[in-house]
Design a protein around this motif. Structure first.
Motif, PDB file in Angstrom:
ATOM      1  N   ALA A   1      -3.779   3.605   3.543  1.00 25.68           N
ATOM      2  CA  ALA A   1      -3.711   2.960   2.229  1.00 25.68           C
ATOM      3  C   ALA A   1      -2.844   3.732   1.244  1.00 25.68           C
ATOM      4  O   ALA A   1      -2.544   3.243   0.166  1.00 25.68           O
ATOM      5  N   GLY A   2      -2.455   4.967   1.595  1.00 29.01           N
ATOM      6  CA  GLY A   2      -1.596   5.719   0.703  1.00 29.01           C
ATOM      7  C   GLY A   2      -2.381   6.484  -0.339  1.00 29.01           C
ATOM      8  O   GLY A   2      -3.504   6.909  -0.106  1.00 29.01           O
ATOM      9  N   GLY A   3      -1.773   6.677  -1.536  1.00 32.15           N
ATOM     10  CA  GLY A   3      -2.389   7.482  -2.578  1.00 32.15           C
ATOM     11  C   GLY A   3      -3.515   6.763  -3.288  1.00 32.15           C
ATOM     12  O   GLY A   3      -3.905   5.647  -2.933  1.00 32.15           O
ATOM     13  N   PRO A   4      -4.065   7.411  -4.324  1.00 35.52           N
ATOM     14  CA  PRO A   4      -5.198   6.835  -5.050  1.00 35.52           C
ATOM     15  C   PRO A   4      -4.846   5.489  -5.674  1.00 35.52           C
ATOM     16  O   PRO A   4      -3.717   5.246  -6.099  1.00 35.52           O
ATOM     17  N   THR A   5      -5.839   4.615  -5.728  1.00 31.06           N
ATOM     18  CA  THR A   5      -5.673   3.317  -6.377  1.00 31.06           C
ATOM     19  C   THR A   5      -6.649   3.215  -7.540  1.00 31.06           C
ATOM     20  O   THR A   5      -7.730   3.803  -7.517  1.00 31.06           O
ATOM     21  N   CYS A   6      -6.256   2.460  -8.569  1.00 34.01           N
ATOM     22  CA  CYS A   6      -7.064   2.329  -9.777  1.00 34.01           C
ATOM     23  C   CYS A   6      -7.410   0.866 -10.032  1.00 34.01           C
ATOM     24  O   CYS A   6      -6.623  -0.034  -9.706  1.00 34.01           O
ATOM     25  N   LEU A   7      -8.578   0.652 -10.623  1.00 37.05           N
ATOM     26  CA  LEU A   7      -8.988  -0.688 -11.004  1.00 37.05           C
ATOM     27  C   LEU A   7      -8.020  -1.205 -12.064  1.00 37.05           C
ATOM     28  O   LEU A   7      -7.843  -0.591 -13.118  1.00 37.05           O
ATOM     29  N   THR A   8      -7.389  -2.353 -11.786  1.00 38.72           N
ATOM     30  CA  THR A   8      -6.328  -2.887 -12.638  1.00 38.72           C
ATOM     31  C   THR A   8      -6.690  -4.276 -13.128  1.00 38.72           C
ATOM     32  O   THR A   8      -7.062  -5.139 -12.339  1.00 38.72           O
ATOM     33  N   ASP A   9      -6.566  -4.475 -14.435  1.00 40.01           N
ATOM     34  CA  ASP A   9      -6.799  -5.787 -15.041  1.00 40.01           C
ATOM     35  C   ASP A   9      -5.476  -6.542 -15.021  1.00 40.01           C
ATOM     36  O   ASP A   9      -4.699  -6.508 -15.976  1.00 40.01           O
ATOM     37  N   VAL A  10      -5.192  -7.209 -13.898  1.00 39.69           N
ATOM     38  CA  VAL A  10      -3.901  -7.858 -13.696  1.00 39.69           C
ATOM     39  C   VAL A  10      -3.656  -8.925 -14.756  1.00 39.69           C
ATOM     40  O   VAL A  10      -2.602  -8.993 -15.385  1.00 39.69           O
ATOM     41  N   ARG A  11      -4.612  -9.790 -14.954  1.00 36.44           N
ATOM     42  CA  ARG A  11      -4.640 -10.770 -16.022  1.00 36.44           C
ATOM     43  C   ARG A  11      -6.073 -11.246 -16.142  1.00 36.44           C
ATOM     44  O   ARG A  11      -6.940 -10.757 -15.437  1.00 36.44           O
ATOM     45  N   GLU A  12      -6.324 -12.180 -17.027  1.00 42.59           N
ATOM     46  CA  GLU A  12      -7.704 -12.556 -17.321  1.00 42.59           C
ATOM     47  C   GLU A  12      -8.469 -12.903 -16.051  1.00 42.59           C
ATOM     48  O   GLU A  12      -8.063 -13.751 -15.260  1.00 42.59           O
ATOM     49  N   VAL A  13      -9.589 -12.225 -15.871  1.00 44.73           N
ATOM     50  CA  VAL A  13     -10.518 -12.351 -14.742  1.00 44.73           C
ATOM     51  C   VAL A  13      -9.869 -12.162 -13.380  1.00 44.73           C
ATOM     52  O   VAL A  13     -10.415 -12.591 -12.368  1.00 44.73           O
TER      53      VAL A  13
ATOM     54  N   GLN B   1      -9.635   5.658 -16.615  1.00 42.66           N
ATOM     55  CA  GLN B   1      -9.157   5.069 -15.375  1.00 42.66           C
ATOM     56  C   GLN B   1     -10.293   5.128 -14.368  1.00 42.66           C
ATOM     57  O   GLN B   1     -11.058   6.106 -14.328  1.00 42.66           O
ATOM     58  N   ILE B   2     -10.429   4.081 -13.566  1.00 42.49           N
ATOM     59  CA  ILE B   2     -11.460   4.020 -12.522  1.00 42.49           C
ATOM     60  C   ILE B   2     -10.733   4.087 -11.190  1.00 42.49           C
ATOM     61  O   ILE B   2     -10.044   3.151 -10.784  1.00 42.49           O
ATOM     62  N   VAL B   3     -10.858   5.240 -10.530  1.00 43.69           N
ATOM     63  CA  VAL B   3     -10.060   5.553  -9.343  1.00 43.69           C
ATOM     64  C   VAL B   3     -10.913   5.380  -8.099  1.00 43.69           C
ATOM     65  O   VAL B   3     -12.044   5.885  -8.031  1.00 43.69           O
ATOM     66  N   ALA B   4     -10.379   4.684  -7.114  1.00 50.42           N
ATOM     67  CA  ALA B   4     -11.079   4.489  -5.840  1.00 50.42           C
ATOM     68  C   ALA B   4     -10.447   5.346  -4.764  1.00 50.42           C
ATOM     69  O   ALA B   4      -9.223   5.521  -4.731  1.00 50.42           O
ATOM     70  N   THR B   5     -11.284   5.901  -3.874  1.00 53.80           N
ATOM     71  CA  THR B   5     -10.765   6.626  -2.721  1.00 53.80           C
ATOM     72  C   THR B   5     -10.244   5.610  -1.715  1.00 53.80           C
ATOM     73  O   THR B   5     -10.922   4.622  -1.437  1.00 53.80           O
ATOM     74  N   PRO B   6      -9.049   5.789  -1.164  1.00 55.37           N
ATOM     75  CA  PRO B   6      -8.553   4.816  -0.189  1.00 55.37           C
ATOM     76  C   PRO B   6      -9.535   4.644   0.955  1.00 55.37           C
ATOM     77  O   PRO B   6     -10.112   5.613   1.448  1.00 55.37           O
ATOM     78  N   LYS B   7      -9.740   3.395   1.367  1.00 53.87           N
ATOM     79  CA  LYS B   7     -10.702   3.135   2.437  1.00 53.87           C
ATOM     80  C   LYS B   7     -10.177   3.611   3.784  1.00 53.87           C
ATOM     81  O   LYS B   7     -10.927   4.049   4.643  1.00 53.87           O
ATOM     82  N   VAL B   8      -8.869   3.515   3.986  1.00 55.59           N
ATOM     83  CA  VAL B   8      -8.263   3.973   5.234  1.00 55.59           C
ATOM     84  C   VAL B   8      -7.088   4.873   4.889  1.00 55.59           C
ATOM     85  O   VAL B   8      -6.481   4.763   3.828  1.00 55.59           O
ATOM     86  N   ALA B   9      -6.773   5.765   5.803  1.00 52.01           N
ATOM     87  CA  ALA B   9      -5.701   6.737   5.526  1.00 52.01           C
ATOM     88  C   ALA B   9      -4.380   6.056   5.244  1.00 52.01           C
ATOM     89  O   ALA B   9      -3.571   6.534   4.449  1.00 52.01           O
TER      90      ALA B   9
ATOM     91  N   ALA C   1       0.814  -1.216   0.000  1.00 49.72           N
ATOM     92  CA  ALA C   1       0.000   0.000   0.000  1.00 49.72           C
ATOM     93  C   ALA C   1       0.842   1.259   0.000  1.00 49.72           C
ATOM     94  O   ALA C   1       0.411   2.309  -0.456  1.00 49.72           O
ATOM     95  N   SER C   2       2.069   1.177   0.500  1.00 50.60           N
ATOM     96  CA  SER C   2       2.894   2.373   0.590  1.00 50.60           C
ATOM     97  C   SER C   2       3.586   2.707  -0.731  1.00 50.60           C
ATOM     98  O   SER C   2       4.232   3.743  -0.846  1.00 50.60           O
ATOM     99  N   THR C   3       3.455   1.801  -1.725  1.00 48.97           N
ATOM    100  CA  THR C   3       4.123   2.064  -3.003  1.00 48.97           C
ATOM    101  C   THR C   3       3.548   3.307  -3.660  1.00 48.97           C
ATOM    102  O   THR C   3       2.349   3.434  -3.810  1.00 48.97           O
ATOM    103  N   LYS C   4       4.377   4.207  -4.083  1.00 46.61           N
ATOM    104  CA  LYS C   4       3.908   5.423  -4.729  1.00 46.61           C
ATOM    105  C   LYS C   4       3.782   5.202  -6.227  1.00 46.61           C
ATOM    106  O   LYS C   4       4.593   4.513  -6.833  1.00 46.61           O
ATOM    107  N   PRO C   5       2.735   5.749  -6.826  1.00 46.38           N
ATOM    108  CA  PRO C   5       2.554   5.551  -8.271  1.00 46.38           C
ATOM    109  C   PRO C   5       3.697   6.155  -9.068  1.00 46.38           C
ATOM    110  O   PRO C   5       4.155   7.255  -8.785  1.00 46.38           O
ATOM    111  N   THR C   6       4.129   5.378 -10.050  1.00 46.23           N
ATOM    112  CA  THR C   6       5.211   5.837 -10.916  1.00 46.23           C
ATOM    113  C   THR C   6       4.730   5.859 -12.350  1.00 46.23           C
ATOM    114  O   THR C   6       4.314   4.827 -12.871  1.00 46.23           O
ATOM    115  N   PRO C   7       4.755   7.009 -12.995  1.00 45.43           N
ATOM    116  CA  PRO C   7       4.296   7.063 -14.387  1.00 45.43           C
ATOM    117  C   PRO C   7       5.107   6.118 -15.265  1.00 45.43           C
ATOM    118  O   PRO C   7       6.314   5.951 -15.066  1.00 45.43           O
TER     119      PRO C   7
END
Length: 659
Positions: A588-600, A578-586, A490-496
């Protein structure tokens, strides 16, 4: 082609109105019929000489019951039957399309994607048929039909009722066509009984026919063809390199040397990118087949398939120069499974059945081995293991492991889904017990309560004392690939993600979505459409998993839809978001996005601009704000909450909510 009814043909059977003839064979006649709701179906009516035999009626009733359990993908569904009618009849899905025979006669041999689709489609059908405990016994090009959306395999499931009725079937009347018969169907020296491996052999002949327009053992007469099947290697000249190795394996003389239908699918997927050609094993004389040589040949072919697909130990093989880096030594998949580093399915002995688990508290059951419900991971705990199920992979909820359920006074101690906590009930030994009858490494699974077994009569698992591991039931561990990809911390910061050309990222063109009343840039909930049966919201969880089980507007269901960052605005990148979710708890760090990791497998991961796995294509479905959602790997479907690969409900909508 439909022909008119003949004089003396019935015009009605039960509630079905017969409207024409589709064909006639050794078993009986096939009619085109109409149901009371005007649906067209095919009805197979048994010849009178069979119908008068009580033994036949009993077998017919049993075989039809099993055939109705076959999932209707790539097969013509069995819809109804009346074994007690005079004459008995069977009702199946009507497939309005040409047969493979007709197509090859008209257009010539198939090539490219069309040939690959036939190979995969028939293998898929056999996987479904065999998974229901049915053997086709008469697979041939005439029983492969081309329907809208794909192929359909027909005429499975009742051949045994005819073939096993000995008073009506002599040696020269055996059900099936000689050119597609496996050696064990012609000479018991190759196999004492007919198994699903006979259908795999027929698959190899059918695919070779589709690719070349001829069968690989074809002779001037059925007798010559039979002799060639028993004594000669197949002539598969003209079969493309990508399929040749798989076809060669399917046409092995001995059943144990052929892959199962499920393994055919795996090999075909591997052959999409690499050839899986294997050297044909030396055919031993029928009287004394050397078991050791057969095991070595099978192991070599399996290892070659893994190496060519780049799956051994998860390492891709690459050429290096003498001054370049040395490639890592590949890890044997079985070794990686026992180390808890790869997923696997647990096969029941020499069958095509696999253990599966539906969820927490559910009893262990069996299936055809498809899907994550039939996949497990070993979690080493000292010298023992917890066996973790992947049934909820990509869904919310705690991890599920196998555990023994002890009920005082009960005759059975079944294995069920339990919390992944090391206890006497959830810790298992996995003991090497040599090899099974097909030469594959075999293992017993047990703990302090006894050893795992499957009671086929009661259709349930049981754990009881049998003494030493070598006397317990044997299972094989079938490799299913790499482990699920965990969510980043959760602490990983987004990297472009930089582009290959270094060009700056721009917002995708989403103007069409605005015109279709899809809320962008504001907090929304993404919900199923009303006809799905409930207001299920897309919901995220602290562990990164997502599902459609939310029913209220909370921090876990509040999302924001934003244009995806792309390298260039094109038609292909239009309507990507992008579908961005608000972190549920403080924490959780920065914004998280719905990610298609692999099929289903969908998860919430830190937002990464330009990441294709976080770019969702929204396709308007009408003009009222409904849309379909497709990721890099997955077209999202939902049915009562879970995310599915196919089926269920595919249309969603957004509803704006307060911050």
């Amino acid at each position: 082609m439909t022909m008119p009814l003949r004089p003396g043909d019935p015009t009605r059977l039960g509630s079905y109105e017969l409207v024409g003839r589709l064909g006639q064979g050794g078993m009986g006649s096939v009619f085109l019929a109409r149901t009371p709701d005007e649906t067209l179906v095919a009805i197979k009516v048994v010849r009178p000489e069979f119908a008068g035999d009580p033994e036949f009626r009993g077998r017919f009733r049993s075989e039809v019951s099993r055939a109705r359990q076959v999932p209707p993908f790539s097969t013509a569904a069995v819809l109804d039957a009346d074994p007690e009618h005079d004459p008995p009849y069977l009702v199946v899905e009507y497939v309005d399309g040409p047969s493979l025979t007709a197509l090859v006669d008209r257009q010539g041999p198939l090539t490219g994607a069309a040939l690959q689709s036939v190979a995969v489609g028939i293998a898929t059908a056999l996987t479904a048929i065999h998974g229901a405990g049915v053997i086709h016994r008469d697979l041939k090009p005439g029983n492969v039909l081309f329907a809208l959306g794909g192929i359909k395999v027909i005429d499975f499931g009742i051949a045994r009722a005819f073939e096993a009725t000995s008073r009506h079937t002599s040696t020269d009347q055996m059900i099936g066509t000689v050119a597609y018969m496996a050696p064990e169907r012609l000479d018991p020296a190759f196999g004492a009984e007919v198994t699903t491996a006979a259908d795999v052999f027929a698959w190899g002949v059918v695919v070779a026919y589709a690719a070349t327009g001829r069968t690989p053992f074809g002779g001037e007469s059925p007798t010559v063809t039979a002799v060639r099947i028993l004594t000669q290697p197949p002539d598969i000249t003209g079969v493309p390199e990508a399929l040749r190795g798989v076809v060669e394996r399917a046409l092995a003389k001995y059943p144990s040397e052929r892959p199962t239908a499920r393994e055919l699918l795996d090999l075909l997927l591997e052959s999409q990118t690499r050839s899986v050609r294997a050297t044909p094993p030396v055919t031993p004389p029928p009287a004394t087949p050397p078991r050791r040589r057969r095991r070595v040949a099978v192991a070599a072919v399996a290892l070659l398939a893994l190496l060519t697909a780049g799956l051994v130990g998860g390492h891709m093989l690459s050429a290096t120069t003498s001054s370049g880096p040395v490639a890592e030594e590949p890890v044997d998949p079985l070794t990686a499974i026992l180390a808890g580093e790869r997923r696997f399915s647990l096969r029941l002995g020499p069958t095509d059945r696999f253990f599966m688990l539906d969820g927490n508290g559910a009893e262990l059951d069996v299936s055809d081995g498809t899907g994550s419900r039939s996949q497990f991971v070993l979690e080493p705990v000292g010298v023992d293991y917890m066996i973790r199920s992947l049934t909820n992979e990509g869904y919310a909820g705690p991890e599920i492991c196998l555990g023994v359920k002890i009920t005082p006074g009960a005759d059975f101690a079944p294995v069920v889904g339990a919390p992944c906590t090391p206890t006497k009930a959830t810790l298992f030994s996995v003991s090497d017990t040599g090899t099974d009858t097909d030469g594959r490494p075999a293992f017993s699974v047990g703990n302090d309560y006894g050893f795992l077994r499957w009671d086929a009569d009661a259709r349930r698992s049981d754990v009881n004392e049998v003494g030493e591991p070598q006397f317990a039931e044997k299972f094989t561990l079938v490799d299913r690939g790499e482990l699920p990809v965990p969510a980043p911390p959760a602490s990983t910061k987004p990297t472009p993600t930089p582009s290959a050309t270094g060009a700056a990222l721009v917002d995708a063109d989403v103007s069409m979505l605005k015109n279709f009343a899809i809320d962008l840039g504001v907090p929304v909930v993404i919900i199923l459409t009303a006809d799905a049966g409930g207001d299920h919201h897309l919901r995220s969880h602290p562990d990164g998993s997502v599902d459609f089980t939310g029913t209220a507007v909370t921090e876990s269901t509040r999302m924001t839809i934003k244009p995806a960052r792309v390298r260039k605005r094109t038609e292909a990148t239009a309507n990507q978001v992008q579908i961005v979710a608000t972190p549920k708890v403080a924490a959780a760090g920065g914004p998280t996005c719905l990610t298609d990791v692999r099929e289903v497998v969908l998860r919430m991961q830190p937002c990464r601009p330009g990441d294709a796995g976080q770019a969702w294509k929204l396709t308007p479905a009408g003009d009222s704000g409904l849309f379909e959602m497709t990721g890099a790997h997955t077209a999202v479907r939902s049915e009562s909450g879970p995310l599915l690969k196919e089926g269920g409900w595919g249309a969603f909508q957004t509803i704006a909510v307060a911050r």
